[in-house]
Scaffold this active site. Structure first.
Site, PDB file in Angstrom:
ATOM      1  N   CYS A  26       2.883  -3.423   3.908  1.00  0.00           N
ATOM      2  CA  CYS A  26       2.077  -2.263   4.279  1.00  0.00           C
ATOM      3  C   CYS A  26       2.763  -1.648   5.489  1.00  0.00           C
ATOM      4  O   CYS A  26       3.950  -1.917   5.719  1.00  0.00           O
ATOM      5  CB  CYS A  26       0.619  -2.646   4.514  1.00  0.00           C
ATOM      6  SG  CYS A  26       0.299  -3.782   5.880  1.00  0.00           S
TER       7      CYS A  26
ATOM      8  N   THR B 254       2.433  -2.108   8.771  1.00  0.00           N
ATOM      9  CA  THR B 254       2.841  -3.147   9.727  1.00  0.00           C
ATOM     10  C   THR B 254       3.125  -4.481   9.066  1.00  0.00           C
ATOM     11  O   THR B 254       3.672  -5.375   9.707  1.00  0.00           O
ATOM     12  CB  THR B 254       1.719  -3.387  10.744  1.00  0.00           C
ATOM     13  OG1 THR B 254       0.546  -3.804  10.023  1.00  0.00           O
ATOM     14  CG2 THR B 254       1.412  -2.130  11.554  1.00  0.00           C
TER      15      THR B 254
ATOM     16  N   HIS C 120       9.813 -24.672   6.968  1.00  0.00           N
ATOM     17  CA  HIS C 120       8.820 -25.491   7.686  1.00  0.00           C
ATOM     18  C   HIS C 120       7.393 -25.298   7.186  1.00  0.00           C
ATOM     19  O   HIS C 120       6.599 -26.226   7.234  1.00  0.00           O
ATOM     20  CB  HIS C 120       8.869 -25.187   9.185  1.00  0.00           C
ATOM     21  CG  HIS C 120      10.059 -25.805   9.867  1.00  0.00           C
ATOM     22  ND1 HIS C 120      10.170 -25.891  11.238  1.00  0.00           N
ATOM     23  CD2 HIS C 120      11.202 -26.357   9.357  1.00  0.00           C
ATOM     24  CE1 HIS C 120      11.326 -26.493  11.561  1.00  0.00           C
ATOM     25  NE2 HIS C 120      11.977 -26.761  10.432  1.00  0.00           N
ATOM     26  N   ASN C 121       7.059 -24.103   6.761  1.00  0.00           N
ATOM     27  CA  ASN C 121       5.666 -23.806   6.401  1.00  0.00           C
ATOM     28  C   ASN C 121       5.452 -23.696   4.901  1.00  0.00           C
ATOM     29  O   ASN C 121       4.335 -23.474   4.447  1.00  0.00           O
ATOM     30  CB  ASN C 121       5.198 -22.513   7.085  1.00  0.00           C
ATOM     31  CG  ASN C 121       5.549 -22.465   8.557  1.00  0.00           C
ATOM     32  OD1 ASN C 121       6.297 -21.595   8.993  1.00  0.00           O
ATOM     33  ND2 ASN C 121       5.053 -23.410   9.332  1.00  0.00           N
TER      34      ASN C 121
ATOM     35  N   ARG D  91       2.046 -31.306   7.721  1.00  0.00           N
ATOM     36  CA  ARG D  91       1.393 -30.181   8.410  1.00  0.00           C
ATOM     37  C   ARG D  91       0.905 -29.122   7.418  1.00  0.00           C
ATOM     38  O   ARG D  91      -0.177 -28.544   7.609  1.00  0.00           O
ATOM     39  CB  ARG D  91       2.379 -29.588   9.421  1.00  0.00           C
ATOM     40  CG  ARG D  91       2.709 -30.587  10.514  1.00  0.00           C
ATOM     41  CD  ARG D  91       3.968 -30.252  11.283  1.00  0.00           C
ATOM     42  NE  ARG D  91       4.283 -31.328  12.227  1.00  0.00           N
ATOM     43  CZ  ARG D  91       5.456 -31.435  12.855  1.00  0.00           C
ATOM     44  NH1 ARG D  91       6.409 -30.550  12.649  1.00  0.00           N
ATOM     45  NH2 ARG D  91       5.665 -32.431  13.686  1.00  0.00           N
TER      46      ARG D  91
ATOM     47  N   ASP E 200       0.864  -1.182   0.000  1.00  0.00           N
ATOM     48  CA  ASP E 200       0.000   0.000   0.000  1.00  0.00           C
ATOM     49  C   ASP E 200       0.904   1.236   0.000  1.00  0.00           C
ATOM     50  O   ASP E 200       2.127   1.142  -0.189  1.00  0.00           O
ATOM     51  CB  ASP E 200      -1.018  -0.049   1.153  1.00  0.00           C
ATOM     52  CG  ASP E 200      -0.388   0.192   2.522  1.00  0.00           C
ATOM     53  OD1 ASP E 200       0.846   0.365   2.595  1.00  0.00           O
ATOM     54  OD2 ASP E 200      -1.138   0.198   3.521  1.00  0.00           O
TER      55      ASP E 200
ATOM     56  N   HIS F 276       7.001 -31.781   7.780  1.00  0.00           N
ATOM     57  CA  HIS F 276       6.448 -30.445   7.556  1.00  0.00           C
ATOM     58  C   HIS F 276       5.426 -30.460   6.419  1.00  0.00           C
ATOM     59  O   HIS F 276       4.471 -29.678   6.427  1.00  0.00           O
ATOM     60  CB  HIS F 276       7.577 -29.459   7.263  1.00  0.00           C
ATOM     61  CG  HIS F 276       8.598 -29.403   8.358  1.00  0.00           C
ATOM     62  ND1 HIS F 276       8.289 -28.997   9.638  1.00  0.00           N
ATOM     63  CD2 HIS F 276       9.905 -29.763   8.376  1.00  0.00           C
ATOM     64  CE1 HIS F 276       9.369 -29.073  10.392  1.00  0.00           C
ATOM     65  NE2 HIS F 276      10.364 -29.544   9.663  1.00  0.00           N
TER      66      HIS F 276
ATOM     67  N   GLN G 241       0.775  -6.449   8.518  1.00  0.00           N
ATOM     68  CA  GLN G 241      -0.264  -7.328   9.045  1.00  0.00           C
ATOM     69  C   GLN G 241      -1.528  -7.346   8.178  1.00  0.00           C
ATOM     70  O   GLN G 241      -2.047  -8.406   7.821  1.00  0.00           O
ATOM     71  CB  GLN G 241      -0.635  -6.911  10.479  1.00  0.00           C
ATOM     72  CG  GLN G 241       0.519  -6.944  11.461  1.00  0.00           C
ATOM     73  CD  GLN G 241       1.026  -8.339  11.780  1.00  0.00           C
ATOM     74  OE1 GLN G 241       0.402  -9.341  11.432  1.00  0.00           O
ATOM     75  NE2 GLN G 241       2.158  -8.413  12.460  1.00  0.00           N
TER      76      GLN G 241
HETATM   77  C1  RB5 Z   1      -2.152   2.396   6.622  1.00  0.00           C
HETATM   78  O1  RB5 Z   1      -2.169   3.546   7.382  1.00  0.00           O
HETATM   79  C2  RB5 Z   1      -1.936   1.181   7.503  1.00  0.00           C
HETATM   80  O2  RB5 Z   1      -3.080   0.903   8.243  1.00  0.00           O
HETATM   81  C3  RB5 Z   1      -1.547  -0.016   6.680  1.00  0.00           C
HETATM   82  O3  RB5 Z   1      -0.390   0.292   5.953  1.00  0.00           O
HETATM   83  C4  RB5 Z   1      -1.209  -1.290   7.425  1.00  0.00           C
HETATM   84  O4  RB5 Z   1      -0.314  -1.033   8.475  1.00  0.00           O
HETATM   85  C5  RB5 Z   1      -2.344  -2.109   7.857  1.00  0.00           C
HETATM   86  O5  RB5 Z   1      -2.174  -3.253   8.333  1.00  0.00           O
END
Ligand code: RB5
Length: 149
Positions: free
Chosen positions: A69, A71, A102-103, A140, A12, A137, A73
């Protein structure tokens, strides 16, 4: 002629600079980089970029993918909704190596607001240079696929 392995990159807005640094780094290692953007800094929505990259891997167009992105996540969560994708967020090189060994991870996610460029490139190298070990592995990883079906 040697066929170069294709890898898809996406992010992003929070991770454009780091994504482009990774693209240059791995292109120098001989990877054919499919960078699907975005290239402009406007705020955008990570799920669509995570899904687009994941579809390139799930379809077989690209062998692996790296997504980013802020994080790592949110875009990881989106990518993992695509059938056949095994994506982990890594902030250390050990984990990056292990998700391949492993994954059998086929995608790596990074947080551009979490790791600096030097560490990110080391994480990428650990991920790309590791190989799936199979054996117990594989059992799994097959169990993960079973959850999808
Ligand atoms: C964007 O501000 C932020 O939320 C995105 O880059 C990311 O960290 C979401 O998981």
């Amino acid at each position: 002629m040697t066929t170069r392995k294709r890898i898809v990159l996406s992010s992003d807005h929070a991770a454009i600079d780091l994504r482009q640094a990774i693209a240059a780094h791995i292109a120098n290692q001989g990877w054919e980089v499919v960078d699907i953007g975005p290239t402009t800094p406007e705020s955008t929505h990570y799920p669509k970029h995570g899904e687009a990259a994941a579809q390139r891997v799930a379809s077989g167009d690209c062998a692996l993918g790296i997504i980013l992105c802020g994080t790592g996540q949110g875009i990881m969560m989106a990518a993992n909704k695509v059938k056949g994708i095994r994506c982990g967020v890594c902030s250390d090189s050990f984990s990056a190596r292990m998700i391949r060994q492993h994954n059998n991870a086929n995608m790596l996610s990074l947080g551009a607001r979490v790791v600096g460029e030097g560490l990110a490139l080391d994480i990428v190298d650990a991920f790309l240079n590791a190989e799936f070990e199979g054996g117990r592995h594989a059992t799994r990883v097959d169990m993960i696929a079973d959850i999808e079906s």
